[in-house]
Design a protein around this motif. Structure first.
Motif, PDB file in Angstrom:
ATOM      1  N   ILE A  54       0.837  -1.208   0.000  1.00 41.24           N
ATOM      2  CA  ILE A  54       0.000   0.000   0.000  1.00 41.24           C
ATOM      3  C   ILE A  54       0.869   1.254   0.000  1.00 41.24           C
ATOM      4  O   ILE A  54       0.610   2.207  -0.744  1.00 41.24           O
ATOM      5  N   LEU A 139     -15.172   1.833  -2.645  1.00 37.54           N
ATOM      6  CA  LEU A 139     -14.023   1.785  -1.743  1.00 37.54           C
ATOM      7  C   LEU A 139     -12.752   1.477  -2.533  1.00 37.54           C
ATOM      8  O   LEU A 139     -12.703   0.498  -3.282  1.00 37.54           O
ATOM      9  N   ALA A 143      -7.554   0.425   0.373  1.00 35.87           N
ATOM     10  CA  ALA A 143      -8.270   0.506   1.649  1.00 35.87           C
ATOM     11  C   ALA A 143      -8.970  -0.805   1.959  1.00 35.87           C
ATOM     12  O   ALA A 143      -9.011  -1.247   3.116  1.00 35.87           O
ATOM     13  N   ALA A 146      -6.386  -3.164   3.149  1.00 34.61           N
ATOM     14  CA  ALA A 146      -5.977  -2.825   4.511  1.00 34.61           C
ATOM     15  C   ALA A 146      -6.980  -3.341   5.534  1.00 34.61           C
ATOM     16  O   ALA A 146      -6.590  -3.726   6.648  1.00 34.61           O
ATOM     17  N   LEU A 147      -8.265  -3.355   5.182  1.00 32.87           N
ATOM     18  CA  LEU A 147      -9.273  -3.903   6.089  1.00 32.87           C
ATOM     19  C   LEU A 147      -9.016  -5.376   6.366  1.00 32.87           C
ATOM     20  O   LEU A 147      -8.997  -5.824   7.517  1.00 32.87           O
ATOM     21  N   TYR A 186     -16.250   8.030  -1.846  1.00 33.23           N
ATOM     22  CA  TYR A 186     -15.278   8.146  -0.753  1.00 33.23           C
ATOM     23  C   TYR A 186     -14.346   9.308  -1.046  1.00 33.23           C
ATOM     24  O   TYR A 186     -13.911   9.503  -2.189  1.00 33.23           O
ATOM     25  N   PHE A 224      -8.684   2.484   8.772  1.00 32.12           N
ATOM     26  CA  PHE A 224      -9.265   2.078   7.493  1.00 32.12           C
ATOM     27  C   PHE A 224     -10.706   1.617   7.659  1.00 32.12           C
ATOM     28  O   PHE A 224     -11.510   1.767   6.732  1.00 32.12           O
ATOM     29  N   TYR A 227     -12.639   4.729   7.613  1.00 34.78           N
ATOM     30  CA  TYR A 227     -12.710   5.242   6.249  1.00 34.78           C
ATOM     31  C   TYR A 227     -13.735   4.467   5.422  1.00 34.78           C
ATOM     32  O   TYR A 227     -14.503   5.056   4.648  1.00 34.78           O
ATOM     33  N   ALA A 228     -13.763   3.132   5.590  1.00 36.67           N
ATOM     34  CA  ALA A 228     -14.722   2.314   4.845  1.00 36.67           C
ATOM     35  C   ALA A 228     -16.158   2.637   5.231  1.00 36.67           C
ATOM     36  O   ALA A 228     -17.062   2.635   4.388  1.00 36.67           O
TER      37      ALA A 228
END
Length: 253
Positions: A54, A139, A143, A146-147, A186, A224, A227-228
């Motif tokens: 990332i 999304l 990201a 990362a989840l 987003y 993250f 953010y999601a």
């Protein structure tokens, strides 16, 4: 032999810029390394490799813009590398770590995530210049990766096994895969001008954030995750605002 071949201009070669593509290759290597480590049962190492991909993915595009070395080859190569690092690697990690005991449901959920990443990347490439640059449609795949990777990383630090968290992992993986193909917007962060000067407190806050993340990686997952969820919160707020505005505009009896 026809004489026209003597005067035919040879086709031009499209140049391949070394510097940004080196970072893309490094991101691709990190994604592939994550797959290998996940298959070997080294789930935390695989999660760290995905986060490394990332970071590297975020650098290659910026370096290309700063050095004016953007190219069509670099864009296509970056998309293929993203598919490995943020599509295949998280799906393999999630399946080998937690979803395998679920049998058919497990690999279907992993494929759902992988297909979502492929569709997300394809849509992003075809929508360049169409969607408002301030927002991403769906999304972003880093990201989403990362989840999945962050959840495995946090669970490992807390001493939980994937088998114990197989259903939460399945729900989170499916959520990440579906969120990539939705029309939910987003915030992209591209509206921030990095060339502007920022207060010292803001710069110190960034340094402190990196220090906290290095001490407790779970903050990355929470970041993250927030953010999601922010896209859904923003979509709900816009829906409520639009509905209220329509109600106010409608004629009263």
């Amino acid at each position: 032999m026809s004489e026209e071949h003597e005067y035919t201009t040879p086709p031009k070669r499209r140049g391949i810029y070394l510097l940004p593509n080196l970072f893309t290759t490094a991101a691709l290597f990190a994604g592939f390394y994550a797959v290998v480590q996940a298959l070997d049962g080294q789930f935390q190492t695989a999660a760290v490799a995905i986060f490394a991909a990332i970071v590297l993915d975020g650098l290659d595009g910026r370096i290309a813009r700063l050095t004016h070395t953007q190219s069509e080859f670099g864009a296509q190569y970056d998309s293929l590398a993203d598919m490995v690092s943020f599509g295949v690697a998280p799906a393999v990690l999630s399946y080998t770590w937690a979803l395998q005991p679920l049998g058919k449901i497990g690999w279907i959920v992993a494929f759902l995530y992988c297909a979502g990443a492929a569709l997300r990347l394809a849509r992003f490439n075809t929508n360049l210049g169409v969607i408002d640059k301030r927002y991403f449609q769906g999304l972003p795949s880093p990201a989403a990766a990362a989840l999945v990777a962050g959840f495995a990383w946090v669970a490992h630090d807390l001493g939980w096994t994937g088998a114990e968290l197989r259903w939460p992992a399945a729900l989170l993986t499916a959520f990440a895969g579906i969120s990539m193909v939705t029309n939910i917007l987003y915030w992209s962060g591209k509206s921030i001008d990095l060339r502007r000067s920022f207060p010292f407190v803001a710069a110190a806050s960034v340094v402190l954030s990196f220090a906290l993340v290095s001490i407790y990686p779970g903050l990355l997952f929470l970041l993250f995750l927030g953010y999601a969820l922010s896209g859904y919160v923003l979509a709900f707020w816009r829906w409520r605002h639009k509905r209220r505005h329509s109600a106010d505009a409608s004629p009263q009896p």
